[in-house]
Design a protein around this motif. Structure first.
Motif, PDB file in Angstrom:
ATOM      1  N   THR A 163       0.886  -1.700  -0.031  1.00 11.21           N
ATOM      2  CA  THR A 163      -0.025  -0.065  -0.341  1.00 11.21           C
ATOM      3  C   THR A 163       0.910   1.244   0.296  1.00 11.21           C
ATOM      4  N   GLU A 164       0.266   2.344  -0.334  1.00  7.88           N
ATOM      5  CA  GLU A 164       1.045   3.086  -1.151  1.00  7.88           C
ATOM      6  C   GLU A 164      -0.414   4.717  -0.622  1.00  7.88           C
ATOM      7  N   GLN A 165       0.233   5.730   0.572  1.00  8.55           N
ATOM      8  CA  GLN A 165      -0.960   6.680   0.567  1.00  8.55           C
ATOM      9  C   GLN A 165      -1.998   6.476   0.373  1.00  8.55           C
ATOM     10  N   ILE A 222      -1.399  -0.710  -3.912  1.00  8.93           N
ATOM     11  CA  ILE A 222      -0.861  -0.515  -4.972  1.00  8.93           C
ATOM     12  C   ILE A 222      -0.452  -2.578  -5.176  1.00  8.93           C
ATOM     13  N   LEU A 223      -0.679  -3.669  -5.513  1.00  8.04           N
ATOM     14  CA  LEU A 223      -1.082  -4.713  -5.406  1.00  8.04           C
ATOM     15  C   LEU A 223      -1.092  -5.934  -4.248  1.00  8.04           C
ATOM     16  N   ALA A 261      -2.149 -11.608 -18.405  1.00  7.88           N
ATOM     17  CA  ALA A 261      -3.588 -11.832 -17.940  1.00  7.88           C
ATOM     18  C   ALA A 261      -4.092 -11.413 -17.339  1.00  7.88           C
ATOM     19  N   ASN A 262      -3.444 -11.222 -16.400  1.00  9.60           N
ATOM     20  CA  ASN A 262      -4.223 -11.404 -14.543  1.00  9.60           C
ATOM     21  C   ASN A 262      -3.650  -9.354 -14.284  1.00  9.60           C
ATOM     22  N   ARG A 263      -4.207  -8.874 -13.379  1.00  7.56           N
ATOM     23  CA  ARG A 263      -4.173  -7.674 -13.052  1.00  7.56           C
ATOM     24  C   ARG A 263      -2.399  -7.221 -11.450  1.00  7.56           C
TER      25      ARG A 263
END
Length: 173
Positions: free
Chosen positions: A50-52, A56-57, A94-96
């Protein structure tokens, strides 16, 4: 996790401090993070970066279609949330997750480890200079591997759902 295991893990984690994140990748649904020139963190359990105030992932991103896949399906006339039966999330791109890793690898500035802390459950929190936070959550009550810290020419530090140990990487698969 007992106190001697916590001390063992924390001692090894201290080596990550001041190490920059140099690459992020995946093997199947495992996240691999390289730090400096000698460390790799292999995560097989739940995690999120995480950020701010935004993620993020996260681990489940590997199972979600990428924006490119959604765009292709919309262009083919599929409904907004329809996922074709032949979708294979493990295919590269193919993925996020693959999209997030590409963005992350494109901008690693500030991702130098400020702190790396362990709790008694084997959960790991890595805070970076830029304010981003990696949270790794040991997600099993048994002896399955949750995450592993590898350092070149040293035994791997392996954290399980019920403890931790040093493992010779030459003696494991």
């Amino acid at each position: 996790m007992n106190i001697s295991e916590i001390n063992l893990v924390q001692t090894h984690l201290n080596g990550l401090i001041k190490q920059p994140l140099t690459a992020a990748s995946r093997e199947a649904d495992m996240l691999l993070l390289s730090f400096g020139t000698q460390y790799t963190l292999r995560i097989q359990c739940y995690y999120r970066l995480t950020e701010q105030g935004r993620t993020i992932l996260a681990r489940n991103d590997v199972y979600q279609p990428s924006e490119a896949m959604w765009s292709m399906w919309r262009a083919m006339g599929y409904e907004e949330d329809y996922i074709p039966e032949d979708f294979h999330s493990d295919e590269e791109g193919a993925n996020r997750m693959d999209e997030a890793l590409e963005r992350l690898n494109g901008d690693l500035d500030g991702l130098t480890v400020r702190t790396a802390m362990l709790n008694q459950l084997g959960d790991l929190t890595v805070m970076f200079q830029c304010g981003a936070t990696l949270t790794v959550m040991a997600d099993t009550s048994g002896g399955e591997e949750c995450w592993r810290l590898m350092r070149e020419n040293e035994d791997d530090l392996v954290v399980y759902g019920d403890g931790a140990e040093l493992v010779n990487p030459d003696l494991t698969d």
